[in-house]
Design a protein around this motif. Structure first.
Motif, PDB file in Angstrom:
ATOM      1  N   CYS A  95       0.859  -1.192   0.000  1.00  0.00           N
ATOM      2  CA  CYS A  95       0.000   0.000   0.000  1.00  0.00           C
ATOM      3  C   CYS A  95       0.889   1.235   0.000  1.00  0.00           C
ATOM      4  N   CYS A  97      -0.628   4.353  -0.073  1.00  0.00           N
ATOM      5  CA  CYS A  97      -1.471   5.483   0.335  1.00  0.00           C
ATOM      6  C   CYS A  97      -0.872   6.160   1.574  1.00  0.00           C
ATOM      7  N   ARG A  99      -1.103   8.701   4.984  1.00  0.00           N
ATOM      8  CA  ARG A  99      -2.077   9.077   5.996  1.00  0.00           C
ATOM      9  C   ARG A  99      -2.752  10.400   5.610  1.00  0.00           C
ATOM     10  N   ARG A 102      -5.764  10.077   3.465  1.00  0.00           N
ATOM     11  CA  ARG A 102      -7.000   9.600   4.092  1.00  0.00           C
ATOM     12  C   ARG A 102      -7.666  10.672   4.942  1.00  0.00           C
ATOM     13  N   GLY A 105     -11.419  11.990   5.290  1.00  0.00           N
ATOM     14  CA  GLY A 105     -12.305  10.949   4.760  1.00  0.00           C
ATOM     15  C   GLY A 105     -13.287  10.465   5.805  1.00  0.00           C
ATOM     16  N   ARG A 106     -13.276   9.173   6.065  1.00  0.00           N
ATOM     17  CA  ARG A 106     -14.242   8.533   6.938  1.00  0.00           C
ATOM     18  C   ARG A 106     -13.563   8.232   8.272  1.00  0.00           C
ATOM     19  N   SER A 112      -9.171   7.317  14.230  1.00  0.00           N
ATOM     20  CA  SER A 112      -8.278   7.583  13.099  1.00  0.00           C
ATOM     21  C   SER A 112      -9.113   7.673  11.821  1.00  0.00           C
ATOM     22  N   TRP A 113      -8.434   7.883  10.694  1.00  0.00           N
ATOM     23  CA  TRP A 113      -9.137   7.888   9.415  1.00  0.00           C
ATOM     24  C   TRP A 113      -9.177   6.471   8.866  1.00  0.00           C
ATOM     25  N   TYR A 115      -9.318   3.332   6.328  1.00  0.00           N
ATOM     26  CA  TYR A 115      -8.655   3.022   5.061  1.00  0.00           C
ATOM     27  C   TYR A 115      -9.660   2.306   4.161  1.00  0.00           C
ATOM     28  N   ASP A 116      -9.788   2.760   2.934  1.00  0.00           N
ATOM     29  CA  ASP A 116     -10.813   2.222   2.029  1.00  0.00           C
ATOM     30  C   ASP A 116     -10.335   1.038   1.198  1.00  0.00           C
ATOM     31  N   THR A 118      -8.003   0.645  -0.762  1.00  0.00           N
ATOM     32  CA  THR A 118      -7.751   1.105  -2.128  1.00  0.00           C
ATOM     33  C   THR A 118      -6.776   0.213  -2.890  1.00  0.00           C
ATOM     34  N   GLY A 164     -10.792  -0.648   7.942  1.00  0.00           N
ATOM     35  CA  GLY A 164     -10.034  -0.970   6.728  1.00  0.00           C
ATOM     36  C   GLY A 164      -8.976  -2.013   7.030  1.00  0.00           C
TER      37      GLY A 164
END
Ligand SMILES: [Zn+2]
Length: 320
Positions: A95, A97, A99, A102, A105-106, A112-113, A115-116, A118, A164
């Motif tokens: 990964c 991506c 931080r 993110r 986001g959600r 924390s945020w 993770y989708d 991705t 996530g």
């Protein structure tokens, strides 16, 4: 019954550390079980050998004797074997991506945020997971984990969606907490996990990792935390007392100062009183508390630790 106290050695021990240690130890001893100390020292960017040594010393000073001591950094081969197993099962992926990407986001249950997932379709290098400099995540099953801990806390989650897929090896090569805790608990045959409520939102992820690795799920219990009045400008993690912002204990009540102000029995009495096991904070040894130890008397609300002219005080709110 085998239990463990597993502090990260990223700072001085403080009253919250010692309270958690006492609760693990009393729970195990009162049930005729074993309790081990696991020093979680994998985060080379934050851990120090001196803090690990101080934790061992602090437990000893308080009167807590462990049946074994495990140093997590000695367990690299077991952690890598788990990564090999995930890779062989096609569940490990790199990964890239950040931080920052993110953020906004959600929100995940742990604050924390989320993770989708991705990068789920990204493949490992042909040479294997050791050949990528990227963070590695494990693709979780998309199932819901139904779980209520021994204190009645509902930890049910669908971790693959709510948090996530977890990072299991960081970009800097450090084995991530979620993997190490599951592998180490499994190898030690841990049957009961007693720990602070701040970690509760990670439990479903850990249960899912246990299932993927074919490890049994221990019983869980999450206890109250000791908080401190938030420093001005500090980001507050909790707001339990109305206008008074509280935060998790950090550096304001370090073991070096506790030991200068109290002896072991005095601090044990303060902690046992805070944990509902003594009517007054009278000096005692942990062994004195074993026979009558009862989770029913342990408070469920977080409490506040602070200095007074008499030393450490633990109360229901910061004003008292
Ligand atoms: Zn990603």
């Amino acid at each position: 019954m085998i239990s463990r106290f597993a502090p990260s050695t990223t700072g001085e021990a403080h009253p919250g550390t010692l309270l958690a240690a006492l609760l693990v130890w009393l729970d195990a001893r009162s049930r005729g079980g074993r309790a081990l100390l696991r020093l979680e020292d994998l985060d080379v960017t934050r851990t120090r050998a001196a803090w690990a040594a101080q934790l061992v010393e602090a437990c000893d000073w308080l009167g807590l004797a462990w049946d074994a001591v495990v140093v997590q950094s000695d367990r690299r081969a077991a952690h890598e074997a788990a990564l090999d197993a995930f890779a062989a099962a096609g569940q490990l992926y790199p990964c890239t991506c950040s931080r920052a990407a993110r953020a906004g986001g959600r929100r995940a249950p742990d604050g924390s945020w989320a993770y989708d997932n991705t990068c789920r379709d990204r493949a490992l290098p042909a040479a294997g997971w050791r050949a990528t400099p990227d963070a590695l995540r494990v693709r979780l099953d998309d199932d819901r984990v139904e779980l209520i801990d021994d204190g009645g806390l509902d930890l049910s989650q669908t971790p693959a969606h709510e948090l996530g897929d977890p990072v299991v090896r960081r970009r800097d090569g450090v084995i991530a907490y979620q993997l190490a805790v599951v592998v180490d608990d499994g190898d030690a045959g841990i049957t009961d996990v007693i720990r602070g409520r701040d970690i509760a939102p990670s439990t479903a992820t850990q249960v899912m990792l246990q299932r993927l690795l074919g490890l049994p799920t221990p019983r869980y219990r999450h206890h109250f935390l000791l908080l401190e009045p938030a420093r001005a400008g500090a980001s507050s993690e909790a707001d339990h007392a109305g206008a008074c912002k509280l935060a998790k204990l950090h550096g304001s009540l370090p073991f070096s100062q506790l030991r200068a102000r109290h002896d072991g029995p005095a601090l044990c009495g303060i902690l046992a009183h805070a944990a509902g096991q003594l009517a007054a904070p009278a000096p005692c040894a942990p062994l004195d508390l074993v026979a009558a130890f009862d989770w029913q008397r342990v408070p469920t609300r977080d409490r506040v630790a602070r200095w007074t002219e008499h030393g450490l005080a633990i109360t229901d709110d910061a004003a008292r």
